[in-house]
Design a protein around this motif. Structure first.
Motif, PDB file in Angstrom:
ATOM      1  N   SER A 209       0.842  -1.198   0.000  1.00  0.00           N
ATOM      2  CA  SER A 209       0.000   0.000   0.000  1.00  0.00           C
ATOM      3  C   SER A 209       0.879   1.250   0.000  1.00  0.00           C
ATOM      4  CB  SER A 209      -0.889   0.011   1.240  1.00  0.00           C
ATOM      5  OG  SER A 209      -0.120   0.253   2.405  1.00  0.00           O
ATOM      6  N   PRO A 210       0.353   2.390  -0.466  1.00  0.00           N
ATOM      7  CA  PRO A 210       1.128   3.636  -0.407  1.00  0.00           C
ATOM      8  C   PRO A 210       1.601   3.956   1.009  1.00  0.00           C
ATOM      9  CG  PRO A 210      -0.768   3.928  -1.839  1.00  0.00           C
ATOM     10  CD  PRO A 210      -0.922   2.582  -1.187  1.00  0.00           C
ATOM     11  N   ALA A 211       0.757   3.679   2.000  1.00  0.00           N
ATOM     12  CA  ALA A 211       1.128   3.961   3.387  1.00  0.00           C
ATOM     13  C   ALA A 211       2.306   3.097   3.836  1.00  0.00           C
ATOM     14  CB  ALA A 211      -0.071   3.737   4.312  1.00  0.00           C
ATOM     15  N   TYR A 212       2.375   1.875   3.315  1.00  0.00           N
ATOM     16  CA  TYR A 212       3.482   0.974   3.675  1.00  0.00           C
ATOM     17  C   TYR A 212       4.814   1.588   3.253  1.00  0.00           C
ATOM     18  CZ  TYR A 212       6.534  -3.133   3.629  1.00  0.00           C
ATOM     19  OH  TYR A 212       7.582  -4.004   3.844  1.00  0.00           O
ATOM     20  N   TYR A 213       4.875   2.084   2.026  1.00  0.00           N
ATOM     21  CA  TYR A 213       6.119   2.683   1.545  1.00  0.00           C
ATOM     22  C   TYR A 213       6.472   3.921   2.356  1.00  0.00           C
ATOM     23  CZ  TYR A 213       5.330  -0.351  -2.487  1.00  0.00           C
ATOM     24  OH  TYR A 213       5.102  -1.434  -3.296  1.00  0.00           O
ATOM     25  N   LYS A 214       5.461   4.730   2.668  1.00  0.00           N
ATOM     26  CA  LYS A 214       5.682   5.971   3.417  1.00  0.00           C
ATOM     27  C   LYS A 214       6.200   5.681   4.812  1.00  0.00           C
ATOM     28  CE  LYS A 214       5.220  10.509   3.255  1.00  0.00           C
ATOM     29  NZ  LYS A 214       5.906  11.312   2.211  1.00  0.00           N
ATOM     30  N   ASN A 215       5.735   4.589   5.398  1.00  0.00           N
ATOM     31  CA  ASN A 215       6.118   4.247   6.764  1.00  0.00           C
ATOM     32  C   ASN A 215       7.398   3.429   6.846  1.00  0.00           C
ATOM     33  OD1 ASN A 215       3.866   5.533   7.825  1.00  0.00           O
ATOM     34  ND2 ASN A 215       2.587   3.712   7.705  1.00  0.00           N
ATOM     35  N   GLY A 267     -11.206  -9.091  -1.385  1.00  0.00           N
ATOM     36  CA  GLY A 267     -10.270  -8.074  -1.843  1.00  0.00           C
ATOM     37  C   GLY A 267      -9.696  -7.284  -0.684  1.00  0.00           C
ATOM     38  N   ILE A 268      -8.702  -6.487  -0.986  1.00  0.00           N
ATOM     39  CA  ILE A 268      -8.036  -5.653   0.018  1.00  0.00           C
ATOM     40  C   ILE A 268      -8.164  -4.196  -0.411  1.00  0.00           C
ATOM     41  CG2 ILE A 268      -5.801  -5.085   1.060  1.00  0.00           C
ATOM     42  CD1 ILE A 268      -5.067  -8.060   0.776  1.00  0.00           C
ATOM     43  N   ASN A 269      -8.624  -3.373   0.490  1.00  0.00           N
ATOM     44  CA  ASN A 269      -8.901  -1.979   0.156  1.00  0.00           C
ATOM     45  C   ASN A 269      -7.666  -1.231  -0.354  1.00  0.00           C
ATOM     46  OD1 ASN A 269     -11.735  -1.773   0.793  1.00  0.00           O
ATOM     47  ND2 ASN A 269     -11.179  -1.947   2.953  1.00  0.00           N
ATOM     48  N   GLN A 270      -6.498  -1.610   0.119  1.00  0.00           N
ATOM     49  CA  GLN A 270      -5.265  -0.902  -0.261  1.00  0.00           C
ATOM     50  C   GLN A 270      -4.502  -1.591  -1.401  1.00  0.00           C
ATOM     51  OE1 GLN A 270      -6.108  -1.821   2.873  1.00  0.00           O
ATOM     52  NE2 GLN A 270      -6.663   0.161   3.736  1.00  0.00           N
ATOM     53  N   ASP A 271      -5.120  -2.562  -2.051  1.00  0.00           N
ATOM     54  CA  ASP A 271      -4.467  -3.314  -3.129  1.00  0.00           C
ATOM     55  C   ASP A 271      -4.279  -2.415  -4.350  1.00  0.00           C
ATOM     56  OD1 ASP A 271      -3.601  -5.131  -5.022  1.00  0.00           O
ATOM     57  OD2 ASP A 271      -5.187  -6.592  -4.647  1.00  0.00           O
ATOM     58  N   TYR A 273      -2.618  -3.556  -7.159  1.00  0.00           N
ATOM     59  CA  TYR A 273      -2.703  -4.395  -8.351  1.00  0.00           C
ATOM     60  C   TYR A 273      -4.153  -4.539  -8.798  1.00  0.00           C
ATOM     61  CZ  TYR A 273       2.158  -6.015  -7.851  1.00  0.00           C
ATOM     62  OH  TYR A 273       3.519  -6.096  -7.776  1.00  0.00           O
ATOM     63  N   PHE A 274      -5.012  -4.895  -7.845  1.00  0.00           N
ATOM     64  CA  PHE A 274      -6.435  -5.097  -8.146  1.00  0.00           C
ATOM     65  C   PHE A 274      -7.284  -4.292  -7.158  1.00  0.00           C
ATOM     66  CE2 PHE A 274      -4.313  -9.131  -9.424  1.00  0.00           C
ATOM     67  CZ  PHE A 274      -4.465  -8.979 -10.789  1.00  0.00           C
ATOM     68  N   PRO A 275      -7.367  -2.981  -7.368  1.00  0.00           N
ATOM     69  CA  PRO A 275      -8.144  -2.137  -6.453  1.00  0.00           C
ATOM     70  C   PRO A 275      -9.611  -2.556  -6.437  1.00  0.00           C
ATOM     71  CG  PRO A 275      -6.751  -0.807  -7.908  1.00  0.00           C
ATOM     72  CD  PRO A 275      -6.728  -2.208  -8.440  1.00  0.00           C
ATOM     73  N   PRO A 276     -10.257  -2.467  -5.277  1.00  0.00           N
ATOM     74  CA  PRO A 276     -11.663  -2.860  -5.189  1.00  0.00           C
ATOM     75  C   PRO A 276     -12.561  -2.161  -6.207  1.00  0.00           C
ATOM     76  CG  PRO A 276     -10.754  -2.641  -2.996  1.00  0.00           C
ATOM     77  CD  PRO A 276      -9.692  -2.162  -3.943  1.00  0.00           C
ATOM     78  N   ASP A 277     -12.426  -0.861  -6.352  1.00  0.00           N
ATOM     79  CA  ASP A 277     -13.343  -0.107  -7.213  1.00  0.00           C
ATOM     80  C   ASP A 277     -13.282  -0.537  -8.667  1.00  0.00           C
ATOM     81  OD1 ASP A 277     -14.228   1.290  -5.048  1.00  0.00           O
ATOM     82  OD2 ASP A 277     -13.103   3.125  -5.484  1.00  0.00           O
ATOM     83  N   LEU A 294     -14.259  -7.202   1.770  1.00  0.00           N
ATOM     84  CA  LEU A 294     -13.056  -6.388   1.661  1.00  0.00           C
ATOM     85  C   LEU A 294     -12.483  -6.142   3.054  1.00  0.00           C
ATOM     86  CD1 LEU A 294     -14.423  -3.642  -0.788  1.00  0.00           C
ATOM     87  CD2 LEU A 294     -13.096  -5.668  -1.407  1.00  0.00           C
ATOM     88  N   TYR A 295     -11.170  -6.162   3.156  1.00  0.00           N
ATOM     89  CA  TYR A 295     -10.554  -5.819   4.437  1.00  0.00           C
ATOM     90  C   TYR A 295      -9.355  -4.910   4.213  1.00  0.00           C
ATOM     91  CZ  TYR A 295      -7.168  -9.717   3.643  1.00  0.00           C
ATOM     92  OH  TYR A 295      -6.221 -10.582   3.139  1.00  0.00           O
ATOM     93  N   ASP A 296      -8.900  -4.295   5.284  1.00  0.00           N
ATOM     94  CA  ASP A 296      -7.776  -3.372   5.223  1.00  0.00           C
ATOM     95  C   ASP A 296      -6.470  -4.095   5.521  1.00  0.00           C
ATOM     96  OD1 ASP A 296      -9.231  -0.952   4.717  1.00  0.00           O
ATOM     97  OD2 ASP A 296      -9.867  -0.950   6.820  1.00  0.00           O
ATOM     98  N   SER A 297      -5.424  -3.726   4.789  1.00  0.00           N
ATOM     99  CA  SER A 297      -4.098  -4.263   5.075  1.00  0.00           C
ATOM    100  C   SER A 297      -3.041  -3.270   4.614  1.00  0.00           C
ATOM    101  CB  SER A 297      -3.861  -5.604   4.373  1.00  0.00           C
ATOM    102  OG  SER A 297      -2.524  -6.035   4.554  1.00  0.00           O
ATOM    103  N   LEU A 298      -2.149  -2.914   5.521  1.00  0.00           N
ATOM    104  CA  LEU A 298      -1.036  -2.037   5.182  1.00  0.00           C
ATOM    105  C   LEU A 298      -0.157  -2.675   4.107  1.00  0.00           C
ATOM    106  CD1 LEU A 298       0.204   0.707   6.138  1.00  0.00           C
ATOM    107  CD2 LEU A 298       1.725  -0.635   7.612  1.00  0.00           C
ATOM    108  N   LEU A 299      -0.218  -3.999   4.011  1.00  0.00           N
ATOM    109  CA  LEU A 299       0.608  -4.731   3.044  1.00  0.00           C
ATOM    110  C   LEU A 299       0.061  -4.650   1.624  1.00  0.00           C
ATOM    111  CD1 LEU A 299       1.448  -7.954   5.083  1.00  0.00           C
ATOM    112  CD2 LEU A 299       2.848  -5.906   4.782  1.00  0.00           C
ATOM    113  N   GLY A 300      -1.127  -4.074   1.436  1.00  0.00           N
ATOM    114  CA  GLY A 300      -1.689  -3.953   0.099  1.00  0.00           C
ATOM    115  C   GLY A 300      -1.934  -5.315  -0.527  1.00  0.00           C
ATOM    116  N   HIS A 301      -1.512  -5.489  -1.783  1.00  0.00           N
ATOM    117  CA  HIS A 301      -1.746  -6.747  -2.490  1.00  0.00           C
ATOM    118  C   HIS A 301      -1.143  -7.934  -1.739  1.00  0.00           C
ATOM    119  CE1 HIS A 301      -2.643  -9.252  -5.948  1.00  0.00           C
ATOM    120  NE2 HIS A 301      -1.410  -9.733  -5.912  1.00  0.00           N
ATOM    121  N   VAL A 302       0.003  -7.733  -1.156  1.00  0.00           N
ATOM    122  CA  VAL A 302       0.685  -8.801  -0.421  1.00  0.00           C
ATOM    123  C   VAL A 302      -0.102  -9.181   0.836  1.00  0.00           C
ATOM    124  CG1 VAL A 302       2.873  -9.449   0.689  1.00  0.00           C
ATOM    125  CG2 VAL A 302       2.893  -8.006  -1.338  1.00  0.00           C
ATOM    126  N   GLY A 303      -1.088  -8.371   1.199  1.00  0.00           N
ATOM    127  CA  GLY A 303      -1.874  -8.616   2.391  1.00  0.00           C
ATOM    128  C   GLY A 303      -2.777  -9.826   2.319  1.00  0.00           C
TER     129      GLY A 303
END
Length: 322
Positions: A209-215, A267-271, A273-277, A294-303
């Motif tokens: 996820s973008p937040a993962y890289y930022k953190n 799906g994962i909200n922060q993905d 590769y395959f965004p929910p929308d 759908l669930y949240d994961s800081l890991l994004g697609h890897v979540g």
């Protein structure tokens, strides 16, 4: 620890019409096998891995698979094949054919596993299919081509088509490899490294996820990029290109109405590769009667490795089918 096994499918015919005299399939199994009076396994569940995985990638969903877990292996028998085109099973590199290895499709990948189950493992019907990322492509293709073969499917962080960013990413990866002077149009004797290294490092940009890289600290990011570089150096160039080209052709959007199996789309909200929308929600809406979670994961697609977040939903989904 999973121990891989191997089977050989004779005269495997690809969708292109080409025939491979011997197709090797790697796989692993665990759980409790139950059979009918004819010796056919009746409680099988198949797990299908993502693009750079193999039979051992089932560890990504270990939180829901095992004794006493949501998918209780005291009740189910789990089969984890290494997909056609991935080292372990027949691929350009492992077959020794290199650039002469037949170009294959997602449908061919499904047919190879179907032959493994029906011809070698005495499975005529599955309880269900779980697939993550590219494995979700395979799960959907299974349910479309063999709609009566399984009771349920659970595609995780996946889509009905490879378009947009995913298509562009595969194209760029292939260009990196093809532009490597050592690639030689796929006719190399010594494995190219620079192209595959750059291709795999590209994947790192969108896996989280973008937040993962930022953190993440710069040091942590550099370490992860180096790990992807090493993975690229250890990968075969033709293996990567053949698989990318197979997934780039994948589009079952107009065939989802053929699915009869009960379907849970996760799906994962922060993905990225395959965004929910754009991917996961439209996929679920296109499959009659499907459930969406759908669930949240800081890991994004890897979540997908945090699938424990969907434990309750999967439990309810399976109970409803009993």
């Amino acid at each position: 620890m999973l121990i891989p096994k191997y089977q050989t499918i004779k005269n495997f015919k690809f969708k292109s019409g080409e025939i491979l005299p011997e197709l090797k399939i790697e796989y692993a199994t665990f759980g409790t096998k139950k059979t009918d009076d004819n010796g056919n396994i009746t409680n099988g569940i198949i797990y299908l891995h993502g693009s750079s995985g193999d039979y051992s990638s089932v560890k990504r969903v270990k939180d829901i698979l095992g004794p006493g877990k949501i998918i209780d292996t005291n009740d189910y028998y789990v089969i984890c094949p290494t997909s056609l085109g991935n080292p372990g099973s027949s691929s350009p590199s492992t077959s020794g054919m290199g650039h002469l290895f037949p170009k294959y499709t997602v449908e061919d990948m499904v047919d190879a596993a179907y032959n493994l189950l029906t011809q070698k493992l005495n499975i005529k019907h599955l309880k269900g299919i779980i697939g993550t990322s590219m494995g979700g492509f395979l799960a959907l293709q299974w349910a479309i081509k063999y709609p009566d073969f399984m009771d349920f499917i659970i595609p995780v962080t996946s889509s009905s088509t490879s378009k947009g960013q995913n298509y562009a990413m595969s194209t760029i990866m292939n260009n990196y490899i093809k532009n490597d002077p050592d690639y030689k149009n796929g006719k190399y004797e010594h494995k190219p490294k620079t192209g595959p290294q750059n291709a795999m490092m590209l994947l790192y940009l969108f896996g989280f996820s973008p937040a993962y890289y930022k953190n993440s600290s710069n040091e942590e990011m550099l370490e992860s990029i180096h790990e992807m570089e090493l993975e690229g150096a250890n990968s075969d160039a033709n293996d990567i290109i053949w698989q990318n080209e197979a997934t780039m052709l994948y589009d079952v959007s107009d065939e989802l109405h053929k699915i009869k199996a009960r379907t849970l789309v996760i799906g994962i909200n922060q993905d990225q590769y395959f965004p929910p929308d754009t991917d996961v929600i439209p996929l679920s809406e296109s499959i009659k009667g499907s459930k969406l979670f759908l669930y949240d994961s800081l890991l994004g697609h890897v979540g997908s490795s945090e699938i424990k977040n969907a434990e309750g939903v999967i439990s309810d989904f399976l109970k409803f089918g009993d």
